[in-house]
Design a protein around this motif. Structure first.
Motif, short mmCIF file in Angstrom:
data_model
loop_
_atom_site.label_atom_id
_atom_site.label_comp_id
_atom_site.label_asym_id
_atom_site.label_seq_id
_atom_site.Cartn_x
_atom_site.Cartn_y
_atom_site.Cartn_z
N LEU A 52 0.79 -1.22 0.00
CA LEU A 52 0.00 0.00 0.00
C LEU A 52 0.83 1.28 0.00
CD1 LEU A 52 -2.23 -2.04 0.37
CD2 LEU A 52 -3.23 -0.61 2.13
N GLY A 53 1.93 1.26 -0.73
CA GLY A 53 2.64 2.49 -1.01
C GLY A 53 3.80 2.82 -0.11
N ASP A 54 4.61 3.76 -0.58
CA ASP A 54 5.82 4.22 0.10
C ASP A 54 6.77 3.08 0.43
OD1 ASP A 54 4.84 6.75 -0.13
OD2 ASP A 54 4.57 7.12 2.00
N MET A 55 6.84 2.10 -0.45
CA MET A 55 7.84 1.06 -0.27
C MET A 55 9.23 1.67 -0.40
SD MET A 55 8.03 -2.72 -1.96
CE MET A 55 8.27 -2.21 -3.66
N PHE A 56 9.34 2.68 -1.25
CA PHE A 56 10.59 3.42 -1.42
C PHE A 56 10.41 4.82 -0.85
CE2 PHE A 56 9.71 0.79 -5.19
CZ PHE A 56 10.65 -0.20 -4.99
N HIS A 128 -3.50 3.88 -0.23
CA HIS A 128 -2.40 4.34 0.63
C HIS A 128 -2.93 5.24 1.74
CE1 HIS A 128 1.56 5.43 1.97
NE2 HIS A 128 1.30 6.73 1.80
N GLY A 129 -3.77 6.20 1.38
CA GLY A 129 -4.41 7.05 2.39
C GLY A 129 -4.04 8.50 2.34
N ASP A 130 -3.01 8.87 1.57
CA ASP A 130 -2.60 10.27 1.54
C ASP A 130 -3.64 11.12 0.83
OD1 ASP A 130 -1.73 8.81 -0.81
OD2 ASP A 130 -0.85 10.70 -1.47
N GLU A 191 -8.42 11.53 13.73
CA GLU A 191 -7.86 10.67 12.68
C GLU A 191 -8.65 10.90 11.40
OE1 GLU A 191 -5.36 8.35 12.28
OE2 GLU A 191 -4.51 9.13 14.13
N TRP A 192 -8.06 11.67 10.46
CA TRP A 192 -8.83 12.04 9.28
C TRP A 192 -9.15 10.86 8.37
CZ3 TRP A 192 -5.01 10.93 5.85
CH2 TRP A 192 -3.69 11.23 6.21
N LEU A 193 -8.37 9.79 8.42
CA LEU A 193 -8.73 8.61 7.64
C LEU A 193 -9.92 7.88 8.27
CD1 LEU A 193 -5.28 7.16 6.51
CD2 LEU A 193 -7.11 8.04 5.07
N ASP A 207 -16.69 -3.83 4.71
CA ASP A 207 -16.33 -4.51 5.94
C ASP A 207 -15.02 -3.98 6.51
OD1 ASP A 207 -18.47 -6.62 6.16
OD2 ASP A 207 -17.69 -7.12 4.17
N TYR A 208 -14.08 -3.67 5.60
CA TYR A 208 -12.77 -3.19 6.05
C TYR A 208 -12.29 -2.03 5.18
CZ TYR A 208 -12.30 -7.46 8.84
OH TYR A 208 -12.49 -8.47 9.75
N PHE A 209 -11.78 -0.99 5.83
CA PHE A 209 -11.01 0.05 5.18
C PHE A 209 -9.56 -0.20 5.57
CE2 PHE A 209 -15.20 1.80 5.59
CZ PHE A 209 -15.40 2.59 4.46
N VAL A 210 -8.68 -0.38 4.58
CA VAL A 210 -7.28 -0.69 4.85
C VAL A 210 -6.40 0.37 4.19
CG1 VAL A 210 -5.46 -2.42 4.72
CG2 VAL A 210 -7.85 -3.15 4.87
N PHE A 211 -5.61 1.06 5.01
CA PHE A 211 -4.74 2.12 4.53
C PHE A 211 -3.36 2.00 5.16
CE2 PHE A 211 -8.99 4.22 4.41
CZ PHE A 211 -9.05 4.46 3.05
N GLY A 212 -2.41 2.74 4.59
CA GLY A 212 -1.09 2.92 5.15
C GLY A 212 -0.94 4.39 5.52
#
Length: 258
Positions: A52-56, A128-130, A191-193, A207-212
């Motif tokens: 979910l992003g920012d691996m680098f 990712h969530g940004d 928590e804005w997310l 059922d699920y919201f999944v973010f980084g």
């Protein structure tokens, strides 16, 4: 909405925010080795892997050049994808500039916005969530500049040695890019997310919201049928998500954990 069957004994894995290359390649190398070891372990029962992003900490694709390094990570991802296990990548605020390399070289689809998935009969909203939810206005303005085609065209005119060095410097120093200024839990109402997820639930059920992005492992109940999961990071927490076909949980990785 994409659907995926999770057979008995198989799992869907989620990870986010490795920031490989930060603060330097040498400092992130032990974290990269740990991440690759995790990938090597989960491939035995993974039906799919979501990154979910920012691996680098910074990733910029020129027409014929990509950033130096990350050979072990890219090689392991290629191996897993070649074996038939699908990997899905969601760009984060540090790797906005993906432009075909993952798809063409690794066979990994890349998403630039949140997506809906169904695993068995369980619905997921994944990203990712940004830039989502209320607030974060400074970053939202900056993101518009970064994703503007003209801005990207101008940046590509910089020699890669200069462009990558400049971007790495800004990535570490600029809090609007790094998000390090708010990496602490201040309650659900701030928590804005979480607020974003609650607003989405007014329109559709998930059922699920999944973010980084937040660098905090969080498992928050939104109502009696929905949860918000934040995956944490691979810098201090080494947390990841696991869905076994029925339930999504957060776990912490160590080489002796399995």
């Amino acid at each position: 909405m994409q659907s995926l069957k999770v057979p008995e004994g198989k799992k869907v894995y989620f990870a986010s925010d490795n920031h490989l290359g930060a603060p330097t390649m040498e400092h992130s190398y032990p974290r990269e080795k740990k991440f690759v070891a995790w990938l090597d372990e989960i491939k035995t029962d993974a039906v799919a892997i979501f990154l979910l992003g920012d691996m680098f900490d910074f990733w910029m694709e020129y027409k014929t050049v990509i950033p130096k390094g990350f050979t072990r990570t890219l090689g392991k991802l290629a191996e897993i994808a070649d074996s038939g296990i699908p990997i899905y990548y969601f760009v984060g605020n540090h790797d906005l500039w993906m432009n075909g390399y993952f798809e063409e070289e690794l066979g990994i689809p890349v998403f630039h916005s949140p997506q809906q998935f169904t695993f068995n009969d369980t619905s997921f909203f994944i990203g990712h969530g940004d830039g989502l939810g209320p607030g974060d206005k400074g970053y939202k303005r900056m993101k518009k500049v970064f994703t503007n085609p003209f801005s990207k065209w101008l940046f590509r005119w910089l020699h890669p040695d200069l462009g990558v060095r400049l971007a790495q410097y800004l990535s570490v120093k600029n809090k609007l890019i790094s998000g390090d200024d708010d990496a602490k839990f201040l309650g659900e109402e701030k928590e804005w997310l979480v607020q974003y997820a609650k607003r989405k639930l007014e329109q559709d059920h998930y059922d699920y919201f999944v973010f980084g992005h937040r660098h905090l492992p969080l498992d928050i109940t939104l109502n009696d049928k929905s949860k918000y999961i934040n995956l944490g990071d691979w810098i201090g927490y080494y947390t990841y998500g696991v869905f076994d076909g029925k339930e999504m949980i957060l776990e912490t990785y160590s080489p002796t954990s399995k």
